[in-house]
Design a protein around this motif. Structure first.
Motif, PDB file in Angstrom:
ATOM      1  N   UNK A 294       0.845  -1.199   0.000  1.00  0.00           N
ATOM      2  CA  UNK A 294       0.000   0.000   0.000  1.00  0.00           C
ATOM      3  C   UNK A 294       0.877   1.245   0.000  1.00  0.00           C
ATOM      4  N   UNK A 295       1.933   1.239   0.817  1.00  0.00           N
ATOM      5  CA  UNK A 295       2.829   2.394   0.891  1.00  0.00           C
ATOM      6  C   UNK A 295       3.528   2.639  -0.442  1.00  0.00           C
ATOM      7  N   UNK A 296       3.953   1.558  -1.115  1.00  0.00           N
ATOM      8  CA  UNK A 296       4.632   1.698  -2.401  1.00  0.00           C
ATOM      9  C   UNK A 296       3.692   2.277  -3.444  1.00  0.00           C
ATOM     10  N   UNK A 297       2.477   1.765  -3.522  1.00  0.00           N
ATOM     11  CA  UNK A 297       1.523   2.247  -4.510  1.00  0.00           C
ATOM     12  C   UNK A 297       1.069   3.669  -4.184  1.00  0.00           C
TER      13      UNK A 297
ATOM     14  N   UNK B  15      -8.059  -0.051   1.013  1.00  0.00           N
ATOM     15  CA  UNK B  15      -6.669   0.198   0.641  1.00  0.00           C
ATOM     16  C   UNK B  15      -6.544   1.036  -0.623  1.00  0.00           C
ATOM     17  N   UNK B  16      -7.508   0.890  -1.556  1.00  0.00           N
ATOM     18  CA  UNK B  16      -7.528   1.793  -2.715  1.00  0.00           C
ATOM     19  C   UNK B  16      -7.637   3.232  -2.226  1.00  0.00           C
ATOM     20  N   UNK B  17      -8.498   3.428  -1.234  1.00  0.00           N
ATOM     21  CA  UNK B  17      -8.660   4.758  -0.658  1.00  0.00           C
ATOM     22  C   UNK B  17      -7.386   5.275  -0.023  1.00  0.00           C
TER      23      UNK B  17
ATOM     24  N   UNK C  61      -4.350   4.436  -0.803  1.00  0.00           N
ATOM     25  CA  UNK C  61      -3.385   4.723  -1.875  1.00  0.00           C
ATOM     26  C   UNK C  61      -3.705   6.048  -2.548  1.00  0.00           C
ATOM     27  N   UNK C  62      -4.984   6.298  -2.790  1.00  0.00           N
ATOM     28  CA  UNK C  62      -5.382   7.477  -3.559  1.00  0.00           C
ATOM     29  C   UNK C  62      -5.738   8.674  -2.692  1.00  0.00           C
ATOM     30  N   UNK C  63      -5.760   8.484  -1.363  1.00  0.00           N
ATOM     31  CA  UNK C  63      -6.089   9.591  -0.471  1.00  0.00           C
ATOM     32  C   UNK C  63      -7.565   9.937  -0.443  1.00  0.00           C
ATOM     33  N   UNK C  64      -8.419   8.915  -0.584  1.00  0.00           N
ATOM     34  CA  UNK C  64      -9.861   9.100  -0.545  1.00  0.00           C
ATOM     35  C   UNK C  64     -10.453   8.043   0.385  1.00  0.00           C
ATOM     36  N   UNK C  65     -11.765   8.113   0.649  1.00  0.00           N
ATOM     37  CA  UNK C  65     -12.347   7.087   1.511  1.00  0.00           C
ATOM     38  C   UNK C  65     -12.820   5.896   0.677  1.00  0.00           C
ATOM     39  N   UNK C  66     -13.137   4.801   1.358  1.00  0.00           N
ATOM     40  CA  UNK C  66     -13.465   3.554   0.679  1.00  0.00           C
ATOM     41  C   UNK C  66     -14.713   3.676  -0.189  1.00  0.00           C
ATOM     42  N   UNK C  67     -15.703   4.401   0.268  1.00  0.00           N
ATOM     43  CA  UNK C  67     -16.944   4.534  -0.502  1.00  0.00           C
ATOM     44  C   UNK C  67     -16.701   5.306  -1.797  1.00  0.00           C
TER      45      UNK C  67
END
Length: 274
Positions: free
Chosen positions: A61-64, A119-121, A123-129
């Motif tokens: 997660x940190x790398x992405x 985790x997508x959130x 990585x991208x700095x957003x929430x899961x929803x």
């Protein structure tokens, strides 16, 4: 006497996830060259400023997340339209720019790389929803963007029919299913595909990579997705690698996502086995 070297420790942490970062970067850009350049820029940035690698997060997660920061800072990639190798890539990138912002990133992270929406959130700095919503938008926009003719090179009948079903339901026409290198070449000569989905180990021990290169030798640039139980053969970093690769066992979502991504790009670098 043991000497602790934070840089070496960080390099070891990153190394195991680097092949997947390259895969993601290539799928995001549609190009091995451009994707690898972004991955390399991410590594250089981490070595120069280790704080951008979040030590309190899972290493992958940190790398992405570090990659996403580099990607976002650089803006949408551009290709040299005077270079015939990248002219078609540039057209695809222009097409990509018309999509809702961040949707393709979320789609690839979720479906191809297998990150949870949480985790997508991260990585991208957003929430899961929000991440989940971006994936839904991406799927809808990309599946509307293009339909075409798809060739399947796969020697296992059940898998071939499953892929056939998934791709057909997306609105694409299947030109046929080939089980060997020679039959794939014959099928391609009869009906030029817009996209090829290929395994790398075929029924008569021939190579799907060789089959793809034979077809590309006839027609030039056609997007290719490799679906294989042997991803390590393609993600070595030591030879040309595909921009699009799915590991078996795959999910329907992975196939749908990869097909939509690949249809976005009209160039594929040919592969040669060592």
């Amino acid at each position: 006497m043991t000497t602790n070297n934070p840089t070496l420790d960080l390099s070891d942490t990153i190394a195991q996830d680097l092949p997947y970062l390259r895969r993601y970067a290539r799928a995001l850009t549609g190009s091995q060259r451009t994707g690898d350049n972004y991955a390399a820029a991410t590594l250089e940035a981490i070595l120069q400023e280790p704080s951008i690698f979040q030590r309190d997060a899972e290493p992958k997660v940190a790398l992405f997340n570090a990659f996403h920061r580099i990607w976002s800072t650089a803006g949408a990639p551009t290709a040299d339209t005077e270079d015939p190798r990248t002219r078609m890539e540039s057209a695809a990138l222009d097409h990509m720019a018309g999509l809702t912002s961040n949707t393709r990133e979320a789609l690839l992270l979720s479906t191809i790389e297998g990150f949870s929406f949480e985790n997508v959130g991260k990585i991208m700095g957003i929430d899961a929803s929000e991440a989940s919503g971006l994936v839904d938008i991406a799927i809808a926009e990309m599946e509307r963007s293009m339909a075409g003719k798809v060739m399947i090179i796969e020697d296992e009948a059940i898998i071939a029919m499953d892929i056939h079903s998934i791709v057909s339901e997306m609105g694409h026409q299947i030109t046929g299913i080939a089980r060997t290198r020679s039959s794939a070449v014959d099928l391609g000569a009869k009906d030029k595909p817009d996209l090829i989905l290929a395994d790398i180990q075929l029924a008569d021990n021939s190579s799907g990579i060789d089959a793809v290169n034979d077809i590309l030798g006839q027609f030039g640039d056609i997007p290719v997705i490799f679906i294989t139980a042997f991803p390590e053969r393609l993600l070595t970093g030591d030879k040309p690698e595909p921009a699009f690769m799915i590991a078996k066992p795959y999910s329907e979502e992975q196939v749908r996502s990869a097909v939509s991504q690949a249809m976005f790009f009209a160039s594929t670098e040919s592969l040669k086995e060592a």
